[in-house]
Design a protein around this motif. Structure first.
Motif, mmCIF file in Angstrom:
data_model
loop_
_atom_site.group_PDB
_atom_site.id
_atom_site.type_symbol
_atom_site.label_atom_id
_atom_site.label_comp_id
_atom_site.label_asym_id
_atom_site.label_seq_id
_atom_site.Cartn_x
_atom_site.Cartn_y
_atom_site.Cartn_z
ATOM 1 N N UNK A 185 0.131 -1.272 -0.215
ATOM 2 C CA UNK A 185 -0.099 0.401 -0.044
ATOM 3 C C UNK A 185 1.089 1.243 -0.327
ATOM 4 N N UNK A 186 2.033 1.284 1.162
ATOM 5 C CA UNK A 186 2.770 2.338 0.579
ATOM 6 C C UNK A 186 3.663 2.396 -0.180
ATOM 7 N N UNK A 187 3.645 1.729 -1.463
ATOM 8 C CA UNK A 187 4.620 1.696 -3.075
ATOM 9 C C UNK A 187 3.699 2.173 -3.469
ATOM 10 N N UNK A 188 1.986 1.952 -3.660
ATOM 11 C CA UNK A 188 1.211 2.173 -4.241
ATOM 12 C C UNK A 188 0.629 3.739 -3.591
ATOM 13 N N UNK A 189 0.760 3.853 -3.075
ATOM 14 C CA UNK A 189 0.960 5.771 -2.454
ATOM 15 C C UNK A 189 1.720 6.349 -2.868
ATOM 16 N N UNK A 190 3.081 6.121 -2.723
ATOM 17 C CA UNK A 190 4.224 7.075 -3.698
ATOM 18 C C UNK A 190 3.492 6.496 -4.823
ATOM 19 N N UNK A 191 3.647 6.274 -5.159
ATOM 20 C CA UNK A 191 3.037 5.842 -6.811
ATOM 21 C C UNK A 191 2.115 6.409 -7.081
ATOM 22 N N UNK A 192 0.906 6.802 -6.557
ATOM 23 C CA UNK A 192 -0.205 7.820 -6.775
ATOM 24 C C UNK A 192 0.367 9.231 -6.116
ATOM 25 N N UNK A 193 1.196 9.828 -5.499
ATOM 26 C CA UNK A 193 1.610 10.636 -5.130
ATOM 27 C C UNK A 193 2.438 11.389 -6.341
ATOM 28 N N UNK A 194 3.700 10.459 -6.780
ATOM 29 C CA UNK A 194 4.057 11.008 -8.251
ATOM 30 C C UNK A 194 3.251 11.727 -9.360
ATOM 31 N N UNK A 195 1.964 10.604 -9.231
ATOM 32 C CA UNK A 195 1.493 10.909 -10.598
ATOM 33 C C UNK A 195 0.519 12.421 -10.322
ATOM 34 N N UNK A 196 0.413 12.169 -8.838
ATOM 35 C CA UNK A 196 -0.521 13.522 -8.336
ATOM 36 C C UNK A 196 0.249 14.809 -8.757
ATOM 37 N N UNK A 197 1.868 14.554 -8.367
ATOM 38 C CA UNK A 197 2.252 15.921 -7.892
ATOM 39 C C UNK A 197 3.243 16.051 -9.790
ATOM 40 N N UNK A 198 3.229 14.913 -10.673
ATOM 41 C CA UNK A 198 3.223 15.245 -12.203
ATOM 42 C C UNK A 198 1.656 16.048 -13.098
ATOM 43 N N UNK A 199 0.930 16.077 -12.026
ATOM 44 C CA UNK A 199 -0.613 16.391 -12.788
ATOM 45 C C UNK A 199 0.112 18.102 -12.572
ATOM 46 N N UNK A 200 0.438 17.964 -10.961
ATOM 47 C CA UNK A 200 0.272 19.390 -10.263
ATOM 48 C C UNK A 200 1.163 19.962 -10.971
ATOM 49 N N UNK A 201 2.564 19.284 -11.559
ATOM 50 C CA UNK A 201 2.898 20.497 -12.755
ATOM 51 C C UNK A 201 3.161 20.658 -13.881
ATOM 52 N N UNK A 202 2.069 19.745 -14.710
ATOM 53 C CA UNK A 202 1.507 20.492 -15.637
ATOM 54 C C UNK A 202 0.589 21.308 -15.557
ATOM 55 N N UNK A 203 0.059 20.675 -14.889
ATOM 56 C CA UNK A 203 -0.650 22.793 -14.153
ATOM 57 C C UNK A 203 -0.315 23.692 -13.500
ATOM 58 N N UNK A 204 0.707 23.361 -13.083
ATOM 59 C CA UNK A 204 1.210 25.381 -12.647
ATOM 60 C C UNK A 204 1.950 25.174 -14.145
ATOM 61 N N UNK A 205 2.649 24.842 -15.000
ATOM 62 C CA UNK A 205 3.041 25.000 -16.915
ATOM 63 C C UNK A 205 2.475 26.063 -17.011
#
Length: 237
Positions: A185-205
């Motif tokens: 679960x922790x590993x899956x959560x990290x993956x989700x967070x990375x995807x969320x961060x990537x989306x946030x980066x795109x939004x910011x750009x």
């Protein structure tokens, strides 16, 4: 087989330490099954020996009763002969009286012999009675031990099967890679967070590009205003 040997064997078997034998057993089921067969055979052998001893005791008791009865019978015959002799002697028949007195003496001799035989047998009968009682008690103890042994056998076999099943299960578990669910679960959560961060980066750009466009539009507007004001100044002069 002597009476002492029988008693000793019964006592020894009755005191068998079953628990000590079980502690040394490599295969409890096979060992207990064999022990039960041996113990049952020993009980059967002991029963036959005890039955023979009891039979001998009953014969001695029968002989003793016969000696006691014979002593009484010879005593009664001696008394009858003596009385008959007294009657004949009173009637003047001395010779006949002596004959019956002699018969009385013979009867008394037989009575004495029967009494001696009965008395001689009494200590042996008493001691054999004690032996028989001990033999019976020993057999009862053996049968009780046999019941205990059979019960212990069933318990040990059940425990052995349970232990074998547990060991097989544990051996199987060793060959399985058991994963930690919380770790996954922790590993899956990290993956989700990375995807969320990537989306946030795109939004910011995307937001940054839009702001630049608006700033450019504002700059164009300012330039037009400056040109308009300049034209107005020239017109008024």
């Amino acid at each position: 087989m002597t009476k002492q040997t029988i008693l000793g064997r019964v006592t020894q078997l009755a005191k068998a330490n079953i628990n000590a034998l079980l502690d040394q057993a490599e295969d409890p089921q096979k060992m207990l099954d064999q022990l039960i067969r041996d113990y049952t055979a020993n009980i059967s052998e002991a029963e036959q020996a005890v039955a023979a001893t009891i039979g001998n005791l009953r014969l001695m008791e029968q002989d003793h009763r016969e000696d006691v009865d014979a002593a009484k019978e010879w005593g009664d015959k001696a008394l009858a002969a003596s009385r008959k002799a007294d009657e004949l002697r009173a009637a003047g028949s001395g010779a006949e009286a002596d004959k019956f007195d002699n018969l009385a003496k013979v009867a008394l001799g037989r009575q004495l012999q029967s009494e001696k035989e009965a008395k001689t047998a009494e200590p042996t009968i008493a001691s054999q009675t004690v032996v028989v009682d001990k033999l019976k008690s020993g057999l009862d103890q053996m049968k009780s031990k046999l019941k205990e042994l059979k019960s212990k056998r069933d318990e040990l076999v059940a425990r052995a099967k349970s232990a074998q099943a547990q060991n097989q299960m544990m051996d199987s578990v060793k060959n399985i890679n058991v994963l930690d669910p919380t770790s996954e679960l922790s590993r899956f959560e990290d993956k989700v967070r990375r995807e969320e961060a990537k989306a946030m980066g795109k939004q910011e750009l995307a937001a940054s590009s839009l702001d630049a466009q608006f700033e450019q539009l504002d700059s164009v507007g300012d330039s037009a205003e400056v040109e308009a004001r300049l034209a107005a100044l020239k017109t008024s002069s």
